[in-house]
Design a protein around this motif. Structure first.
Motif, PDB file in Angstrom:
ATOM      1  N   UNK A  68       0.838  -1.187   0.000  1.00  0.00           N
ATOM      2  CA  UNK A  68       0.000   0.000   0.000  1.00  0.00           C
ATOM      3  C   UNK A  68       0.878   1.244   0.000  1.00  0.00           C
ATOM      4  N   UNK A  69       0.459   2.254  -0.704  1.00  0.00           N
ATOM      5  CA  UNK A  69       1.140   3.548  -0.676  1.00  0.00           C
ATOM      6  C   UNK A  69       0.294   4.474   0.178  1.00  0.00           C
ATOM      7  N   UNK A  70       0.859   4.884   1.321  1.00  0.00           N
ATOM      8  CA  UNK A  70       0.164   5.845   2.170  1.00  0.00           C
ATOM      9  C   UNK A  70       0.762   7.222   1.903  1.00  0.00           C
ATOM     10  N   UNK A  71      -0.022   8.254   2.122  1.00  0.00           N
ATOM     11  CA  UNK A  71       0.417   9.617   1.800  1.00  0.00           C
ATOM     12  C   UNK A  71       0.328  10.482   3.045  1.00  0.00           C
ATOM     13  N   UNK A  72       1.467  11.093   3.391  1.00  0.00           N
ATOM     14  CA  UNK A  72       1.534  12.010   4.515  1.00  0.00           C
ATOM     15  C   UNK A  72       1.554  13.428   3.974  1.00  0.00           C
ATOM     16  N   UNK A  82       8.283   9.055  -2.185  1.00  0.00           N
ATOM     17  CA  UNK A  82       8.311  10.164  -3.137  1.00  0.00           C
ATOM     18  C   UNK A  82       7.904  11.425  -2.389  1.00  0.00           C
ATOM     19  N   UNK A  83       8.441  12.536  -2.850  1.00  0.00           N
ATOM     20  CA  UNK A  83       8.216  13.822  -2.190  1.00  0.00           C
ATOM     21  C   UNK A  83       7.749  14.832  -3.214  1.00  0.00           C
ATOM     22  N   UNK A  84       6.709  15.587  -2.850  1.00  0.00           N
ATOM     23  CA  UNK A  84       6.189  16.652  -3.697  1.00  0.00           C
ATOM     24  C   UNK A  84       6.002  17.895  -2.832  1.00  0.00           C
ATOM     25  N   UNK A  85       6.525  19.018  -3.311  1.00  0.00           N
ATOM     26  CA  UNK A  85       6.338  20.280  -2.592  1.00  0.00           C
ATOM     27  C   UNK A  85       4.870  20.698  -2.636  1.00  0.00           C
ATOM     28  N   UNK A  90       3.962  16.848   0.499  1.00  0.00           N
ATOM     29  CA  UNK A  90       3.503  15.454   0.557  1.00  0.00           C
ATOM     30  C   UNK A  90       4.691  14.497   0.527  1.00  0.00           C
ATOM     31  N   UNK A  91       4.575  13.426   1.299  1.00  0.00           N
ATOM     32  CA  UNK A  91       5.529  12.330   1.246  1.00  0.00           C
ATOM     33  C   UNK A  91       4.722  11.048   1.129  1.00  0.00           C
ATOM     34  N   UNK A  92       4.969  10.277   0.071  1.00  0.00           N
ATOM     35  CA  UNK A  92       4.305   8.978  -0.046  1.00  0.00           C
ATOM     36  C   UNK A  92       5.280   7.899   0.401  1.00  0.00           C
ATOM     37  N   UNK A  93       4.730   6.821   0.947  1.00  0.00           N
ATOM     38  CA  UNK A  93       5.520   5.793   1.625  1.00  0.00           C
ATOM     39  C   UNK A  93       4.860   4.439   1.380  1.00  0.00           C
ATOM     40  N   UNK A  94       5.603   3.501   0.801  1.00  0.00           N
ATOM     41  CA  UNK A  94       5.088   2.155   0.547  1.00  0.00           C
ATOM     42  C   UNK A  94       5.211   1.333   1.829  1.00  0.00           C
ATOM     43  N   UNK A  95       4.095   0.742   2.257  1.00  0.00           N
ATOM     44  CA  UNK A  95       4.086  -0.104   3.455  1.00  0.00           C
ATOM     45  C   UNK A  95       3.590  -1.501   3.114  1.00  0.00           C
ATOM     46  N   UNK A  96       3.976  -2.456   3.955  1.00  0.00           N
ATOM     47  CA  UNK A  96       3.516  -3.830   3.787  1.00  0.00           C
ATOM     48  C   UNK A  96       4.602  -4.800   3.399  1.00  0.00           C
ATOM     49  N   UNK A  97       5.836  -4.337   3.277  1.00  0.00           N
ATOM     50  CA  UNK A  97       6.942  -5.224   2.897  1.00  0.00           C
ATOM     51  C   UNK A  97       8.238  -4.847   3.589  1.00  0.00           C
ATOM     52  N   UNK A 122      13.486   4.056   4.919  1.00  0.00           N
ATOM     53  CA  UNK A 122      12.307   4.835   4.601  1.00  0.00           C
ATOM     54  C   UNK A 122      11.609   5.354   5.842  1.00  0.00           C
ATOM     55  N   UNK A 123      11.518   4.524   6.868  1.00  0.00           N
ATOM     56  CA  UNK A 123      10.872   4.930   8.111  1.00  0.00           C
ATOM     57  C   UNK A 123      11.626   6.087   8.773  1.00  0.00           C
ATOM     58  N   UNK A 124      12.945   6.061   8.705  1.00  0.00           N
ATOM     59  CA  UNK A 124      13.751   7.166   9.235  1.00  0.00           C
ATOM     60  C   UNK A 124      13.406   8.466   8.513  1.00  0.00           C
ATOM     61  N   UNK A 125      13.266   8.399   7.192  1.00  0.00           N
ATOM     62  CA  UNK A 125      12.916   9.588   6.410  1.00  0.00           C
ATOM     63  C   UNK A 125      11.497  10.066   6.744  1.00  0.00           C
ATOM     64  N   UNK A 126      10.574   9.136   6.953  1.00  0.00           N
ATOM     65  CA  UNK A 126       9.206   9.503   7.317  1.00  0.00           C
ATOM     66  C   UNK A 126       9.199  10.234   8.656  1.00  0.00           C
ATOM     67  N   UNK A 127       9.960   9.731   9.607  1.00  0.00           N
ATOM     68  CA  UNK A 127      10.027  10.382  10.922  1.00  0.00           C
ATOM     69  C   UNK A 127      10.623  11.783  10.803  1.00  0.00           C
ATOM     70  N   UNK A 128      11.632  11.939   9.951  1.00  0.00           N
ATOM     71  CA  UNK A 128      12.218  13.263   9.721  1.00  0.00           C
ATOM     72  C   UNK A 128      11.185  14.209   9.088  1.00  0.00           C
ATOM     73  N   UNK A 129      10.446  13.708   8.100  1.00  0.00           N
ATOM     74  CA  UNK A 129       9.402  14.510   7.474  1.00  0.00           C
ATOM     75  C   UNK A 129       8.349  14.927   8.505  1.00  0.00           C
TER      76      UNK A 129
END
Length: 134
Positions: A41-45, A65-68, A52-59, A112-119
Motif C-alpha cells: 500500500x502507498x500511504x500519503x503524509x 516520493x516527495x512533492x512540494x 507530501x511524502x508517499x511511503x510504501x508499506x507492507x513489505x 524509509x521509516x527514518x525519512x518519514x520520521x524526519x518529514x
C-alpha cells in the motif's frame, strides 16, 4: 512533531496525527493490513505546509516520493542501491490504484521509516537519505 494528515485508504478521510506514537501506530496498522491483503500500500503524509511524502508499506522494502506543496517541479523519489528497472515493485495507492516502481527507487523499509520520521518533524524534504529528481 508537526501536525500531519495521513491517507491510508482511497476515498476515506485522512487521519490527523500530532505525536510520534500516533504516527507509529498508523504506519504499523497500515503495514499489517497490507500484509494481510498480500499487497503493498502507498500511504500519503501531508504536512501543514502542503508538502507530501508517499511511503510504501507492507513489505521489507519501500519507495518514497516527495512533492512540494506548490505541486510544481522538482519532484523526488528515493534513490535505491540498484540502477536497474527490474524486477518492478507493484503497489496500490490507498489499496486501490495500481502503481509500479523501478528497482532504482527501492530502499529498505528501515531507511524509509527514518525519512518519514524526519518529514513528520520538519514537513520538509528529508535529508537522511538520497533522492532522485523525477
Amino acid at each position: 512533531m508537526a501536525d500531519l494528515s495521513i491517507s491510508v485508504h482511497d476515498a476515506e478521510p485522512a487521519a490527523r496525527i500530532s505525536t510520534p506514537t500516533e504516527l507509529e501506530r498508523v504506519i504499523r496498522l497500515a503495514s499489517e493490513e497490507a500484509r494481510a491483503r498480500k499487497m503493498l500500500n502507498i500511504i500519503i503524509l501531508e504536512a501543514a505546509n502542503g508538502n507530501h511524502l508517499s511511503f510504501v508499506v507492507g513489505g521489507d522494502d519501500t519507495v518514497l516520493s516527495f512533492t512540494y506543496g506548490h505541486r510544481n517541479p522538482p519532484y523526488y523519489a528515493s534513490r535505491g542501491a540498484q540502477a536497474s528497472t527490474h524486477p518492478i515493485m507493484t503497489c496500490y495507492v490507498g489499496l486501490v490504484h495500481h502503481t509500479e516502481f523501478a528497482r532504482e527507487y527501492v530502499i529498505s523499509f528501515e531507511r524509509g521509516l527514518t525519512a518519514v520520521q524526519e518529514f513528520a518533524e520538519s514537513g520538509a524534504l528529508p535529508q537522511s537519505m538520497e533522492w532522485m529528481e523525477t
